[in-house]
Design a protein around this motif. Structure first.
Motif: not given
Length: 158
Positions: A37-46, A81-92
């Motif tokens: 689930e953590e990887n769903l919320w990853k961002i990187d340089k670009n 919030l679509e872009f600010l919310d984080k760490n919502i469980p995968k099942q949700v």
């Protein structure tokens, strides 16, 4: 696919519905494919938008421009919030996609091809347009972000 004469009045709406539903099923598969689930919320340089945030954005977009505009569904969108919310469980997220698929099916059940030439009932960035044009626009928008999510998963789901 062959259509009966009685089904022709829904040919184009049926095609749009089928593509949107197909891509929402692909969205479920992409979200499900993340190893954590953590990887769903990853961002990187670009890569400034996570897959989770893009998923929330697609759900908000479809519920607004289909549900609110064409069904008066009562959905309340908070685009920020679509872009600010984080760490919502995968099942949700998966449950939200399922709810969106149900909304898409109900909305399209009430549309005919004759409706596609009517003016789209919401103010949108492209100005006054037809329902058909805007349904095509949101279908392409879904595919665009679905591709971004697929790319995100292949790059950052490590």
């Amino acid at each position: 696919m062959n259509y009966k004469k009685s089904e022709v009045s829904k040919l184009h709406t049926h095609i749009l519905q089928k593509i949107i539903k197909r891509d929402l099923e692909k969205l479920k598969a992409e979200i499900s494919a993340y190893s954590t689930e953590e990887n769903l919320w990853k961002i990187d340089k670009n890569i400034s938008n996570s897959a989770g945030n893009l998923c929330l954005h697609l759900i908000g977009n479809l519920n607004t421009y289909l549900g609110i505009a064409l069904r008066k569904s009562g959905y309340v969108r908070n685009r920020e919030l679509e872009f600010l919310d984080k760490n919502i469980p995968k099942q949700v997220l998966l449950n939200k996609i399922e709810t969106t698929i149900a909304m898409v099916n109900v909305t399209f059940a009430g549309l005919t091809d004759d409706d596609l030439i009517l003016e789209y009932p919401m103010e949108v960035s492209v100005g006054k347009t037809t329902i058909g044009y805007y349904l095509t626009h949101i279908t392409v928008h879904l595919g665009y972000h679905l591709g971004q999510i697929n790319y995100h998963r292949r790059l950052l789901d490590k």
